[in-house]
Design a protein around this motif. Structure first.
Motif, PDB file in Angstrom:
ATOM      1  N   GLU A  28       5.244  32.199  38.883  1.00  0.00           N
ATOM      2  CA  GLU A  28       6.293  31.223  39.175  1.00  0.00           C
ATOM      3  C   GLU A  28       7.681  31.729  38.796  1.00  0.00           C
ATOM      4  OE1 GLU A  28       5.806  27.153  38.871  1.00  0.00           O
ATOM      5  OE2 GLU A  28       3.641  27.225  39.163  1.00  0.00           O
ATOM      6  N   VAL A  29       7.774  32.611  37.822  1.00  0.00           N
ATOM      7  CA  VAL A  29       9.068  33.205  37.492  1.00  0.00           C
ATOM      8  C   VAL A  29       9.581  33.995  38.702  1.00  0.00           C
ATOM      9  CG1 VAL A  29      10.180  34.999  36.096  1.00  0.00           C
ATOM     10  CG2 VAL A  29       8.816  33.232  34.998  1.00  0.00           C
ATOM     11  N   ASN A  30       8.689  34.683  39.405  1.00  0.00           N
ATOM     12  CA  ASN A  30       9.084  35.395  40.615  1.00  0.00           C
ATOM     13  C   ASN A  30       9.552  34.430  41.695  1.00  0.00           C
ATOM     14  OD1 ASN A  30       8.504  37.909  39.531  1.00  0.00           O
ATOM     15  ND2 ASN A  30       6.387  37.853  40.202  1.00  0.00           N
ATOM     16  N   MET A  31       8.924  33.264  41.776  1.00  0.00           N
ATOM     17  CA  MET A  31       9.356  32.259  42.751  1.00  0.00           C
ATOM     18  C   MET A  31      10.754  31.754  42.418  1.00  0.00           C
ATOM     19  SD  MET A  31       5.868  30.066  43.370  1.00  0.00           S
ATOM     20  CE  MET A  31       6.686  28.870  44.394  1.00  0.00           C
ATOM     21  N   SER A 100      12.163  26.048  38.074  1.00  0.00           N
ATOM     22  CA  SER A 100      12.397  26.283  36.649  1.00  0.00           C
ATOM     23  C   SER A 100      11.687  25.218  35.801  1.00  0.00           C
ATOM     24  CB  SER A 100      13.899  26.275  36.369  1.00  0.00           C
ATOM     25  OG  SER A 100      14.154  26.572  35.035  1.00  0.00           O
ATOM     26  N   PHE A 101      11.778  23.953  36.235  1.00  0.00           N
ATOM     27  CA  PHE A 101      11.055  22.894  35.522  1.00  0.00           C
ATOM     28  C   PHE A 101       9.544  23.141  35.569  1.00  0.00           C
ATOM     29  CE2 PHE A 101      14.802  19.944  35.943  1.00  0.00           C
ATOM     30  CZ  PHE A 101      14.933  19.702  34.584  1.00  0.00           C
ATOM     31  N   PHE A 102       9.026  23.569  36.716  1.00  0.00           N
ATOM     32  CA  PHE A 102       7.584  23.835  36.826  1.00  0.00           C
ATOM     33  C   PHE A 102       7.152  24.949  35.878  1.00  0.00           C
ATOM     34  CE2 PHE A 102       7.759  22.155  41.408  1.00  0.00           C
ATOM     35  CZ  PHE A 102       7.431  20.879  41.000  1.00  0.00           C
ATOM     36  N   VAL A 103       7.949  26.011  35.807  1.00  0.00           N
ATOM     37  CA  VAL A 103       7.617  27.122  34.905  1.00  0.00           C
ATOM     38  C   VAL A 103       7.623  26.642  33.453  1.00  0.00           C
ATOM     39  CG1 VAL A 103       8.456  29.315  33.971  1.00  0.00           C
ATOM     40  CG2 VAL A 103       8.360  28.958  36.431  1.00  0.00           C
ATOM     41  N   HIS A 104       8.663  25.898  33.093  1.00  0.00           N
ATOM     42  CA  HIS A 104       8.745  25.418  31.716  1.00  0.00           C
ATOM     43  C   HIS A 104       7.626  24.423  31.397  1.00  0.00           C
ATOM     44  CE1 HIS A 104      12.261  27.588  30.576  1.00  0.00           C
ATOM     45  NE2 HIS A 104      12.945  27.115  31.609  1.00  0.00           N
ATOM     46  N   SER A 105       7.190  23.649  32.406  1.00  0.00           N
ATOM     47  CA  SER A 105       6.094  22.705  32.147  1.00  0.00           C
ATOM     48  C   SER A 105       4.822  23.467  31.777  1.00  0.00           C
ATOM     49  CB  SER A 105       5.842  21.798  33.356  1.00  0.00           C
ATOM     50  OG  SER A 105       5.195  22.484  34.398  1.00  0.00           O
ATOM     51  N   LYS A 106       4.605  24.618  32.418  1.00  0.00           N
ATOM     52  CA  LYS A 106       3.414  25.416  32.075  1.00  0.00           C
ATOM     53  C   LYS A 106       3.541  26.026  30.685  1.00  0.00           C
ATOM     54  CE  LYS A 106       2.269  26.271  36.783  1.00  0.00           C
ATOM     55  NZ  LYS A 106       1.013  26.513  37.375  1.00  0.00           N
ATOM     56  N   THR A 123       5.417  16.679  26.924  1.00  0.00           N
ATOM     57  CA  THR A 123       6.597  17.397  27.401  1.00  0.00           C
ATOM     58  C   THR A 123       6.318  18.100  28.719  1.00  0.00           C
ATOM     59  OG1 THR A 123       7.322  17.736  25.118  1.00  0.00           O
ATOM     60  CG2 THR A 123       8.317  19.148  26.798  1.00  0.00           C
ATOM     61  N   SER A 124       5.165  18.743  28.842  1.00  0.00           N
ATOM     62  CA  SER A 124       4.854  19.450  30.084  1.00  0.00           C
ATOM     63  C   SER A 124       4.712  18.480  31.252  1.00  0.00           C
ATOM     64  CB  SER A 124       3.592  20.309  29.941  1.00  0.00           C
ATOM     65  OG  SER A 124       2.432  19.519  29.831  1.00  0.00           O
ATOM     66  N   LYS A 125       4.194  17.294  30.988  1.00  0.00           N
ATOM     67  CA  LYS A 125       4.088  16.294  32.054  1.00  0.00           C
ATOM     68  C   LYS A 125       5.467  15.826  32.505  1.00  0.00           C
ATOM     69  CE  LYS A 125      -0.493  14.654  30.727  1.00  0.00           C
ATOM     70  NZ  LYS A 125      -1.268  13.566  30.139  1.00  0.00           N
ATOM     71  N   LEU A 127       8.312  17.535  32.235  1.00  0.00           N
ATOM     72  CA  LEU A 127       8.947  18.647  32.935  1.00  0.00           C
ATOM     73  C   LEU A 127       8.408  18.777  34.358  1.00  0.00           C
ATOM     74  CD1 LEU A 127       9.058  21.275  30.052  1.00  0.00           C
ATOM     75  CD2 LEU A 127      11.015  20.129  31.107  1.00  0.00           C
ATOM     76  N   PHE A 128       7.117  18.565  34.529  1.00  0.00           N
ATOM     77  CA  PHE A 128       6.520  18.608  35.863  1.00  0.00           C
ATOM     78  C   PHE A 128       7.094  17.492  36.744  1.00  0.00           C
ATOM     79  CE2 PHE A 128       3.384  17.644  39.090  1.00  0.00           C
ATOM     80  CZ  PHE A 128       3.119  18.901  39.605  1.00  0.00           C
ATOM     81  N   CYS A 129       7.268  16.300  36.172  1.00  0.00           N
ATOM     82  CA  CYS A 129       7.857  15.187  36.939  1.00  0.00           C
ATOM     83  C   CYS A 129       9.282  15.503  37.367  1.00  0.00           C
ATOM     84  CB  CYS A 129       7.824  13.900  36.113  1.00  0.00           C
ATOM     85  SG  CYS A 129       6.184  13.204  35.927  1.00  0.00           S
ATOM     86  N   PHE A 130      10.083  16.058  36.456  1.00  0.00           N
ATOM     87  CA  PHE A 130      11.451  16.442  36.815  1.00  0.00           C
ATOM     88  C   PHE A 130      11.444  17.505  37.903  1.00  0.00           C
ATOM     89  CE2 PHE A 130      12.744  15.111  32.322  1.00  0.00           C
ATOM     90  CZ  PHE A 130      13.232  13.892  32.756  1.00  0.00           C
TER      91      PHE A 130
END
Length: 169
Positions: A28-31, A100-106, A123-125, A127-130
């Motif tokens: 996801e960082v590559n994405m 970026s939010f998806f990566v941080h959620s993981k 927190t991960s949930k 971040l995923f919602c954002f």
């Protein structure tokens, strides 16, 4: 042949799950980088097309169009094209932020040695919602940019149609 205990198997399964979660972050960082590149290119493409063509056309026909209703159509077309450029700037930026939010959620998921090995935290949930909100925003902005280009094109065609008629002031 080695007999492995259920604890050893469970530990190995946990280790593999942790490695898989970390690998997903790398992918996801590559994405995120790809969306960043798109965020820099999209505005140039949209701006070069609609606005440059409209301004060039008006400059070539300004004597014929000045003081006519075509000026209002020109202004409308320019406004729609500007809105499309603005949406083209914002859409990849929103997509970048969503990734970026998806990566941080993981990264905020917790790793455990009992099933499930990788668990979402509060927190991960969030971040995923954002990330999802920004992803939907990116889609809406992209659709909005397309519609703005269409509306701007319609107004541009009205200016061109007026220039093609013999209606001098």
């Amino acid at each position: 042949m080695v007999n492995r205990s259920s604890e050893d198997i469970e530990f190995e399964s946990a280790r593999l799950a942790h490695a898989s979660a970390i690998k997903a972050i790398d992918v996801e960082v590559n994405m995120v980088s790809a969306f960043g590149n798109a965020a820099m290119r999209a505005p140039g493409i949209a701006a070069a097309g609609g606005i440059a063509a409209l301004l060039g056309f008006y400059s070539a026909n300004s004597d014929r169009l000045r003081g006519t209703p075509a000026v209002d159509e020109f202004n409308s077309a320019l406004l729609w094209f500007f809105g499309a450029v603005l949406a083209c700037v914002a859409a990849p930026s929103a997509a970048y932020v969503s990734q970026s939010f998806f990566v941080h959620s993981k990264g905020w998921a917790t790793h455990h040695f009992e099933r499930p090995f990788v668990r979402d935290s509060v927190t991960s949930k969030w971040l995923f919602c954002f990330g999802t909100v920004f992803q939907v925003l990116a889609v809406l902005l992209t659709i909005g940019a397309t519609l703005a280009l269409v509306f701007g094109g319609v107004h541009f065609m009205d200016v061109a149609a007026y220039a093609g008629t013999d209606q001098s002031p």
